[in-house]
Design an enzyme around this catalytic site. Structure first.
Site: not given
Ligand SMILES: *Cc1c(COP(=O)(O)O)cnc(C)c1O
Length: 357
Positions: A99, A167, A191
């Site tokens: 990511w 993030d 998540k």
């Molecule tokens: C799942 C995840 C993403 C991607 O998320 P999307 O909503 O599918 O674009 C980005 N960063 C982290 C840390 C993630 O766990």
């Protein structure tokens, strides 16, 4: 059979969230209509988004001068929106996984990117600690929890005077942190908050408008700040579900109480792995271990039993414990809504399997 949901994302939600959302699909707010078919401009939905904003601010102790946004496009769209809006010359990035690398790739489209450190040399199984952030960076971006590898930075990294961007897709609401150090925080909801379809962005209003770039309307945070996430149709249902989770978080005692529980769940599972004959955690350094995603594999001498354990776990009600293809083995995601009972069930399942072989 009782199912124990260890999926990494989309992932477990509280029963409170699921029940209230199901009810609103049938009859939202006694309107005699489904949440699926009402206007986002209705006063009933305005009340939902207002309360959700307020609860995010309360639970994360967000100071004045920040906006909470509810956007589409996933966390992945933030990989581009962040540099478009905030990167004038140069930004620092920490490379701790897939990511983070995707975020770096997008940022390079908009300016100079200084990747201050990377843990790619050991398949991202640790958090680099030895780095300095150049003080002329517009911001420093890091991924607080690396969902795929099970590593986590539970303390804000030291970036000197440079402001932070994070993030926090897979660990928001699982730890206390000081929002005032951040220009921007983003998190895909699937998540730890809601079904997929909405991304939370927390942005310091003063950080916007300095990129010197003309931006497409929808990709400009200022558009969404001005219109309270209602410039266009927001993801109505995921926002409604997020509100239910936020209410449940508050009722559980807020982030501090959730963090305490999350720490206890993770400690118990890591302890079971560390003391087992067959299993080994993929992240050796305890300080780097994620409390949200616990990754482990079979020791080399038991490697051929991995498939058998996955089958065994499945037969005992464990769902979603297969590791990400980049890591292999197993991953148990212990998000806020997962009860200790599920951790106990997984540990018991591991014990039984070891006794059998
Ligand atoms: C799942 C995840 C993403 C991607 O998320 P999307 O909503 O599918 O674009 C980005 N960063 C982290 C840390 C993630 O766990």
């Amino acid at each position: 059979m009782k199912k124990h949901n260890f999926y990494a994302g989309p992932s477990i939600l509280s029963q409170y969230t699921i029940r209230n959302t199901a009810e609103a699909v049938l009859n939202f707010d006694n309107m005699g209509l489904s949440i699926l078919e009402i206007s986002h401009r209705s006063k009933q939905f305005q009340a939902v988004i207002d309360e959700a904003d307020a609860l995010v601010k309360e639970l994360l102790d967000i100071p004045e001068g920040y906006s909470v946004l509810w956007l589409g496009g996933g966390a992945s769209m933030q990989f581009a929106m962040v540099p478009m809006n905030l990167l004038a010359k140069k930004a620092g990035y920490l490379d701790t996984g897939v990511w983070a690398s995707k975020a770096i790739k997008e940022a390079k489209l908009f300016g100079d990117v200084d990747v201050v450190a990377s843990s790619k040399d050991r398949n991202y199984t640790y958090i680099p600690r030895d780095f300095t952030v150049p003080q002329d960076c517009d911001y420093f971006h890091y991924t607080s929890n690396n969902t795929i590898y099970g590593t986590e930075l539970r303390k804000d990294p030291d970036a000197g005077r440079v402001r932070l961007v994070a993030d926090m897709s897979s660990d928001i609401f699982s730890r206390k942190f000081d929002v005032s150090k951040y220009d921007l925080i983003y998190a895909g909801a699937q998540k730890n908050l809601a079904p997929s379809g909405v991304t939370i962005v927390i942005v310091r209003n003063d950080a916007l408008g300095h990129s010197g770039r003309v931006l497409p309307t929808m990709l400009n945070y200022e558009t969404h700040v001005k219109k309270g996430s209602m410039f266009n149709t927001p993801p109505v249902l995921p926002i409604f579900a997020a509100l239910q989770t936020l209410r449940w978080y508050k009722e559980q005692g807020g982030v501090e109480a959730l963090e305490k529980r999350d720490l206890a769940k993770a400690a118990k599972l890591y302890e079971a792995i560390d003391s087992s004959r067959m299993f080994v955690a993929t992240v050796p350094n305890h300080e780097d271990r994620s409390i949200m995603n616990v990754c482990f594999v079979m020791k080399p001498e038991y490697k051929e039993l991995e498939g058998a354990f996955l089958d065994f776990a499945g037969e005992h009600g464990m769902v979603g414990v297969k590791g990400h293809r980049d890591v292999g083995g197993f991953r148990a995601s212990l998000y806020n809504a997962l009860p200790m009972e599920s951790v106990d069930a997984l540990i018991e399942c591991m014990r039984e399997f070891q006794a059998k072989y």
